[in-house]
Every structure is written in structure tokens, then in C-alpha cells.
Design a protein around this motif. Structure first.
Motif, PDB file in Angstrom:
ATOM      1  N   ALA A 100       2.991   5.622   0.767  1.00  0.00           N
ATOM      2  CA  ALA A 100       2.118   4.717   1.644  1.00  0.00           C
ATOM      3  C   ALA A 100       2.173   3.335   0.803  1.00  0.00           C
ATOM      4  N   VAL A 101       2.232   3.253  -0.408  1.00  0.00           N
ATOM      5  CA  VAL A 101       2.585   1.819  -1.223  1.00  0.00           C
ATOM      6  C   VAL A 101       4.009   1.179  -0.388  1.00  0.00           C
ATOM      7  N   THR A 102       4.941   1.902  -0.412  1.00  0.00           N
ATOM      8  CA  THR A 102       6.291   1.689   0.078  1.00  0.00           C
ATOM      9  C   THR A 102       6.140   1.149   1.511  1.00  0.00           C
ATOM     10  N   SER A 103       5.320   1.785   2.519  1.00  0.00           N
ATOM     11  CA  SER A 103       5.203   1.641   3.842  1.00  0.00           C
ATOM     12  C   SER A 103       4.305   0.168   3.848  1.00  0.00           C
ATOM     13  N   THR A 104       3.523  -0.097   2.932  1.00  0.00           N
ATOM     14  CA  THR A 104       2.699  -1.460   2.879  1.00  0.00           C
ATOM     15  C   THR A 104       3.608  -2.419   2.542  1.00  0.00           C
ATOM     16  N   LEU A 122       4.004   0.211  15.039  1.00  0.00           N
ATOM     17  CA  LEU A 122       4.928   1.034  15.706  1.00  0.00           C
ATOM     18  C   LEU A 122       6.471   1.531  14.813  1.00  0.00           C
ATOM     19  N   VAL A 123       6.833   0.404  14.234  1.00  0.00           N
ATOM     20  CA  VAL A 123       8.142   0.788  13.431  1.00  0.00           C
ATOM     21  C   VAL A 123       7.887   1.328  12.233  1.00  0.00           C
ATOM     22  N   MET A 124       6.809   1.054  11.420  1.00  0.00           N
ATOM     23  CA  MET A 124       6.609   1.736  10.205  1.00  0.00           C
ATOM     24  C   MET A 124       6.185   3.255  10.390  1.00  0.00           C
ATOM     25  N   ILE A 146      -0.537   2.822   7.197  1.00  0.00           N
ATOM     26  CA  ILE A 146       0.437   2.033   8.139  1.00  0.00           C
ATOM     27  C   ILE A 146      -0.341   1.266   9.260  1.00  0.00           C
ATOM     28  N   VAL A 147      -1.712   1.836   9.458  1.00  0.00           N
ATOM     29  CA  VAL A 147      -2.636   1.146  10.504  1.00  0.00           C
ATOM     30  C   VAL A 147      -2.882  -0.171   9.687  1.00  0.00           C
ATOM     31  N   ARG A 402     -10.760   7.626  10.036  1.00  0.00           N
ATOM     32  CA  ARG A 402     -11.200   8.074   8.644  1.00  0.00           C
ATOM     33  C   ARG A 402     -10.210   7.617   7.739  1.00  0.00           C
ATOM     34  N   GLY A 403      -8.889   7.597   7.755  1.00  0.00           N
ATOM     35  CA  GLY A 403      -8.110   7.302   6.746  1.00  0.00           C
ATOM     36  C   GLY A 403      -8.049   5.631   6.770  1.00  0.00           C
ATOM     37  N   MET A 404      -8.181   5.188   7.906  1.00  0.00           N
ATOM     38  CA  MET A 404      -8.009   3.626   7.859  1.00  0.00           C
ATOM     39  C   MET A 404      -9.244   2.885   7.514  1.00  0.00           C
ATOM     40  N   VAL A 405     -10.594   3.600   7.204  1.00  0.00           N
ATOM     41  CA  VAL A 405     -11.628   2.840   6.791  1.00  0.00           C
ATOM     42  C   VAL A 405     -11.447   2.278   5.265  1.00  0.00           C
ATOM     43  N   PRO A 406     -10.771   2.878   4.396  1.00  0.00           N
ATOM     44  CA  PRO A 406     -10.763   2.335   3.210  1.00  0.00           C
ATOM     45  C   PRO A 406      -9.861   0.876   3.200  1.00  0.00           C
ATOM     46  N   TYR A 407      -8.803   0.910   4.111  1.00  0.00           N
ATOM     47  CA  TYR A 407      -7.837  -0.091   4.311  1.00  0.00           C
ATOM     48  C   TYR A 407      -8.775  -1.262   4.941  1.00  0.00           C
ATOM     49  N   LEU A 408      -9.801  -1.134   5.884  1.00  0.00           N
ATOM     50  CA  LEU A 408     -10.319  -2.034   6.661  1.00  0.00           C
ATOM     51  C   LEU A 408     -11.253  -2.654   5.826  1.00  0.00           C
TER      52      LEU A 408
END
Length: 434
Positions: A100-104, A122-124, A146-147, A402-408
Motif C-alpha cells: 500500500a505504501v508502494t502504491s502511494t 485507475l492505473v494504480m 489507492i483512492v 470504509r478503507g478510504m476514510v483514514p486516508y481522507l
């Protein structure tokens, strides 16, 4: 009928056409023509508008947008994105939540060529999610990361929304590009830390990976050097004052073509398909730009921007509170529209207001790009969210949300830091341009 009344009628017509589903270019152009003829009359209005389409079409500055889009398309179709992800995995794969860190990190790298948050997402999803899935990553963590990384492409130059903002506000695109680097790097770090913290709290979300040897890490850079050279050449030519932004964009296109030709990553058919895709997207942007120039001319004649600036300036509120109200407006609009339409709808009206309050328009451009990116993550029409969901149909969208909320939350906290510490955005452009 006063010009101000005609302005309100024209804006109402624009909103009606927008909600009826008319394409944005026609919405802006028709409502602008309608409003100008209301103010000046039919004959005078048509004479007044005669030169606007040509002036917009002949704008030398506009060409920077399709050129950077083409550079990004060549990089993606030439496989440079996969190379960047592979190298980032060797360096960061062993940390908690390493993929996940790699995708960031890879999103930040690809964003430096692509300039579009939705395209990066989209690409990631295509590149990173299959590997996360195979490694038994929690879907919420993997797809949420990713989002959440989509805004990196909007902040790290060359950025299509920053170019759009510069065209509409009159702010220097070169200064905007420099201003996006440190906020983009800061967000890369905070998003990565968010992943590590989540996995530290719940290790079951992401199995640990073996640490790559230093030899393997250094070898991985051999695959990513063309990517890094392209970024350094394009941005270095702007930093060093060697080229204008437009000339650097042209160099970027030629450089990406040469790289994929030397590496034999694309055949003639792929080359023509890439050109076709970019031309199609560029033409859509071009017609929207012509339409918004007509609408902005109408706005100037109506006096609405001046009246709005006077009204906002007279509010019995601190200027920082007014700016936060504008930020919330962008967040709401970003939930329903992609960043270019939001910019076109609002920048011409709000940039004079912000300038009248004494704020730097380059700093405000970074805040706007950041804020619109936040809206692109959230329902009901968060474009990044649904782009990722479309590429992972086996994962319920509620799980991704739900997974996106911490990143938001992390993105909003980073936005607050950038808002109250403007030197994060302004130090580099002031260093480079004075």
C-alpha cells in the motif's frame, strides 16, 4: 434591465443547462452568449463576441495542457508506470503495509507525468491491486490507499487542474508548478504514515514481506531511470529558467517518445492510439476553454465578480473564515464534478475575491487543487472512488469507502497544515522565481 440582473439570469440559465445534462462547453458558451446579448443587445453583443473564440483558440498558454496529457499517456502506454511500481516495491515493500505504501509512492511518481487524479487511481488499481490481492491484503486498506493517493497527481506537477487554475486566474503556471512540490511530498509522507499506523494497529490487514537486498534495490533503479530523467529534464528546465512551461511540455512529449522508442515499448498502432486518445481529451478541454472564455466575458460585463468581491469583503468575518467557507464550497462541488469543470465554474468568480482579501493566488491555487481532490474521493459522485471500484468489482464499494476514510482524514489534516503554513507552498516558487 441592469447588467447585474442580466448576470443573475445568465447564471440561472447556465445552471439549468448544466442540470439538464448539456455538455459543459455548450453550457458555458450558450449561457454566455445569452447573457452578453441581454446586456448589449443582439447586434452589439455579437460584434463584441466576434473575437473571443479566436482569442481563446490562439492562446499560446493553453497548449501546455494537451502536451502534458500526451506525455503522461506515452509514459503509461509505454509501461513506465509498471517500472515505477516495481522499483518502489523493492524500496518500500518490507515496511508495514508495504504494498500500500508502494502504491502511494508510485502514485506520486506517476502523478509527476500524468497530472490527473482519476487516471492515476485507475492505473494504480490495474498495477497494484492484483499484487495486493494475491498477498492477501485487506481490501479496504489496499483499495483505500489507492483512492487516497489520487490527489498526489493533482498536486505534483505537471498537474492539469493547476494548469487550468493558472489559465483562469492569471496566476503564473510556473510558480504553481513549483508550489505543488512540497505539499505533494508532504502528502505522500502523511499517507504512507497513515498506512503504517493502520497496519501496526492491526497486523492482519497486511502480511509482512521480505526485505529486498540493497543490490536488488539498486538494480531496480535501472528500470526506472528513464522515468526519473524525464521528470528531471522537464522540471529542471523550468527551474533553471532554460525553458518556459510550454517549451518544457514539448520537451517532455519528445523525451517520452524517444524513451519508449529506444526501449521498444510501443509499436506504430499503439503510438497512433495514444495520439487519438490524447487528441480526443484535448479537444474536449479546448472547447470547454472557449466556452468558459465567453462565459467569463459575460461575467465581467455583468459586474457579478465585482459585486461578489465587495459583498464578501464587507462581511463581518475574519478573512480566514471566508477562505474556509470557500474551501468547503469546493469540497461540496468536488463531490459532484471533476476538477476541470469545478475550476471553470468557480475560479473566475472567486479568484478576485481571494485577491481582494490579500491572499496569494498561487497559495490559493494549491488550496483549491487540494480541496477539489478531497471532493473527488467522496460520494455521491467521487470520481476516484468509482474509478477504483469499477476496476475491483468483486469488492463492495462500502468496503472501499470504509478503507478510504483514514486516508481522507489524513488528507484533510494535511490540508489544514498547508492552509496555516503557507510557506510550504510558497517557499520553493519564491526561491526559484524571487
Amino acid at each position: 434591465m441592469t447588467a447585474l440582473t442580466a448576470g443573475y439570469i445568465g447564471v440561472a440559465a447556465m445552471l439549468i443547462l448544466l442540470f439538464l445534462g448539456m455538455p459543459l462547453a455548450y453550457t458555458f458558451a450558450l449561457s454566455g452568449v445569452f447573457g452578453i446579448t441581454l446586456i448589449l443587445g443582439l447586434n452589439n453583443g455579437l460584434n463584441y463576441m466576434m473575437s473571443i473564440p479566436f482569442s481563446a483558440a490562439a492562446s499560446y498558454t493553453f497548449i501546455v495542457m494537451p502536451l502534458f496529457m500526451l506525455m503522461g499517456d506515452f509514459a503509461y502506454n509505454g509501461g513506465l508506470t509498471s517500472d515505477a511500481y516495481g522499483a518502489a516495491r523493492k524500496w518500500f515493500g518490507h515496511v508495514p503495509g508495504g504494498l500500500a505504501v508502494t502504491s502511494t509512492v508510485a502514485s506520486a511518481l506517476f502523478g509527476a507525468l500524468c497530472g490527473s487524479g482519476s487516471t492515476t487511481a485507475l492505473v494504480m488499481t490495474q498495477v497494484a491491486w492484483p499484487e495486493m490481492k494475491e498477498s492477501k491484503y485487506d481490501p479496504g486498506l489496499g483499495l483505500g490507499s489507492i483512492v487516497g493517493a489520487g490527489p498526489l497527481a493533482i498536486l505534483i506537477p505537471p498537474s492539469v487542474p493547476l494548469i487550468m487554475y493558472g489559465l483562469l486566474s492569471g496566476a503564473s503556471i510556473g510558480r504553481l508548478f513549483m508550489a505543488g512540490w512540497l505539499p505533494g511530498l508532504l502528502l505522500t509522507v502523511t499517507l504512507s504514515v497513515c498506512t503504517v499506523i493502520q497496519v501496526k494497529m492491526n497486523p492482519a490487514k497486511a502480511p509482512m514481506m521480505a526485505k529486498a537486498t540493497m543490490k536488488a534495490r539498486l538494480r531496480s533503479l535501472g528500470a526506472v531511470w528513464p522515468f526519473l530523467v524525464l521528470i528531471l529534464v522537464v522540471m529542471g528546465s523550468i527551474w533553471g529558467g532554460i525553458c518556459t512551461v510550454n517549451e518544457a511540455a514539448g520537451i517532455g512529449v519528445i523525451g517520452s517518445m524517444v524513451i519508449i522508442a529506444v526501449m521498444r515499448r510501443m509499436n506504430l498502432r499503439g503510438f497512433l492510439q495514444t495520439l487519438k486518445k490524447t487528441c480526443s481529451a484535448g479537444c474536449a478541454m479546448f472547447f470547454m476553454f472557449v466556452g468558459i472564455q465567453i462565459f467569463n466575458t459575460f461575467m465581467s460585463l455583468s459586474g457579478i465578480p465585482r459585486a461578489l468581491a465587495m459583498w464578501v469583503g464587507g462581511l463581518p468575518l475574519p478573512s480566514s473564515v471566508i477562505i474556509w467557507v470557500i474551501v468547503l464550497l469546493y469540497m461540496v462541488l468536488g463531490c459532484f464534478l471533476d476538477s476541470p469543470p469545478v475550476m471553470m465554474l468557480t475560479v473566475g468568480l472567486l479568484a478576485p475575491v481571494v485577491a481582494s482579501l490579500g491572499y496569494d493566488l498561487v497559495w490559493f491555487g494549491i488550496i483549491v487543487a487540494f480541496t477539489v481532490a478531497v471532493g473527488a474521493l467522496t460520494p455521491p459522485v467521487g470520481i476516484n472512488l468509482f474509478v477504483v471500484s469499477s476496476r475491483a468489482p468483486d469488492v463492495p464499494i462500502a468496503t472501499i469507502i470504509r478503507g478510504m476514510v483514514p486516508y481522507l482524514i489524513t488528507i484533510i489534516l494535511t490540508l489544514i497544515i498547508i492552509f496555516y503554513v503557507p510557506q510550504i507552498s510558497l517557499w520553493l516558487p519564491n526561491l526559484m522565481f524571487g
